[in-house]
Write a protein that holds these residues in place. Structure first.
Motif, PDB file in Angstrom:
ATOM      1  N   ASP A  46       0.815  -1.210   0.000  1.00 47.06           N
ATOM      2  CA  ASP A  46       0.000   0.000   0.000  1.00 47.06           C
ATOM      3  C   ASP A  46       0.849   1.261   0.000  1.00 47.06           C
ATOM      4  N   PRO A  47       1.060   1.880  -1.181  1.00 48.07           N
ATOM      5  CA  PRO A  47       1.911   3.066  -1.241  1.00 48.07           C
ATOM      6  C   PRO A  47       1.348   4.278  -0.494  1.00 48.07           C
ATOM      7  N   VAL A  48       0.084   4.228  -0.111  1.00 45.38           N
ATOM      8  CA  VAL A  48      -0.467   5.328   0.686  1.00 45.38           C
ATOM      9  C   VAL A  48       0.212   5.377   2.043  1.00 45.38           C
ATOM     10  N   TYR A  49       0.505   4.209   2.609  1.00 46.26           N
ATOM     11  CA  TYR A  49       1.056   4.154   3.959  1.00 46.26           C
ATOM     12  C   TYR A  49       2.540   3.817   4.020  1.00 46.26           C
ATOM     13  N   THR A  50       3.029   2.971   3.140  1.00 45.07           N
ATOM     14  CA  THR A  50       4.417   2.524   3.231  1.00 45.07           C
ATOM     15  C   THR A  50       5.368   3.548   2.611  1.00 45.07           C
ATOM     16  N   SER A  51       6.645   3.438   2.930  1.00 41.24           N
ATOM     17  CA  SER A  51       7.630   4.395   2.420  1.00 41.24           C
ATOM     18  C   SER A  51       8.289   3.869   1.149  1.00 41.24           C
ATOM     19  N   TYR A  52       8.791   4.813   0.360  1.00 42.27           N
ATOM     20  CA  TYR A  52       9.646   4.466  -0.768  1.00 42.27           C
ATOM     21  C   TYR A  52      11.071   4.450  -0.250  1.00 42.27           C
ATOM     22  N   LYS A  53      11.788   3.359  -0.549  1.00 43.22           N
ATOM     23  CA  LYS A  53      13.145   3.160  -0.044  1.00 43.22           C
ATOM     24  C   LYS A  53      14.104   3.036  -1.219  1.00 43.22           C
ATOM     25  N   HIS A  54      15.254   3.697  -1.116  1.00 43.32           N
ATOM     26  CA  HIS A  54      16.240   3.701  -2.191  1.00 43.32           C
ATOM     27  C   HIS A  54      16.862   2.313  -2.355  1.00 43.32           C
ATOM     28  N   PHE A  55      16.974   1.865  -3.610  1.00 43.12           N
ATOM     29  CA  PHE A  55      17.581   0.572  -3.906  1.00 43.12           C
ATOM     30  C   PHE A  55      18.638   0.777  -4.983  1.00 43.12           C
ATOM     31  N   THR A  56      19.813   0.228  -4.761  1.00 47.46           N
ATOM     32  CA  THR A  56      20.892   0.303  -5.740  1.00 47.46           C
ATOM     33  C   THR A  56      21.184  -1.098  -6.240  1.00 47.46           C
ATOM     34  N   PHE A  57      20.882  -1.351  -7.488  1.00 50.82           N
ATOM     35  CA  PHE A  57      21.079  -2.689  -8.052  1.00 50.82           C
ATOM     36  C   PHE A  57      22.542  -3.105  -8.013  1.00 50.82           C
ATOM     37  N   ALA A  58      23.440  -2.193  -8.337  1.00 50.86           N
ATOM     38  CA  ALA A  58      24.860  -2.534  -8.416  1.00 50.86           C
ATOM     39  C   ALA A  58      25.448  -2.952  -7.071  1.00 50.86           C
TER      40      ALA A  58
END
Length: 142
Positions: A46-58
């Motif tokens: 649920d993007p209304v409540y959860t946070s967006y977290k940075h992800f680095t594939f490399a």
């Protein structure tokens, strides 16, 4: 990212629309020769409540599994199915986690902090999971 949290538009797939998303992603794709693209994932339904977290594939560990996202998804989903809405304490913590990811991204701060200083995706997932679990305990106590 606000548009991905817009319930009224139908872009945000929550149970209120009869379909539950497995997660949400935002990517800024750079045309720079040495990359610079940035990716943020919710790791929860649920993007209304959860946070967006940075992800680095490399820099993701080789052979890594879900980085804890399955447990996070399950915790948020359990709350949703129980009809439990996040309290203000959880909302503040989730916002703090997201802000840390955005503040350390050169999307938000050009020429910003080097990738190795960004909050680790798995650590951000673990912090959010802990906050969700603590909120679930508070809800049970009431």
């Amino acid at each position: 990212m606000g548009v991905l949290r817009d319930d009224c538009s139908g872009i945000c797939f929550r149970d209120v629309h009869g379909f539950c998303s497995t997660g949400s992603q935002v990517s800024w794709i750079s045309n720079a020769p040495h990359g610079g693209s940035q990716h943020l994932f919710t790791g929860a339904s649920d993007p209304v409540y959860t946070s967006y977290k940075h992800f680095t594939f490399a820099t993701a560990p080789k052979g890594a599994t879900t980085h804890g996202t399955r447990e996070l998804w399950d915790a948020w989903r359990h709350m949703a199915l129980q009809g439990i809405s996040p309290d203000s304490e959880l909302r503040v913590e989730v916002a703090r986690i997201e802000k840390a990811s955005l503040d350390h991204s050169n999307i938000i701060a050009p020429g910003g902090v080097a990738a190795q200083n960004r909050p680790d995706f798995a650590a951000a997932v673990a912090a959010e999971l802990k906050a969700v679990q603590e909120m679930a305990k508070r809800a049970q106590e009431h």
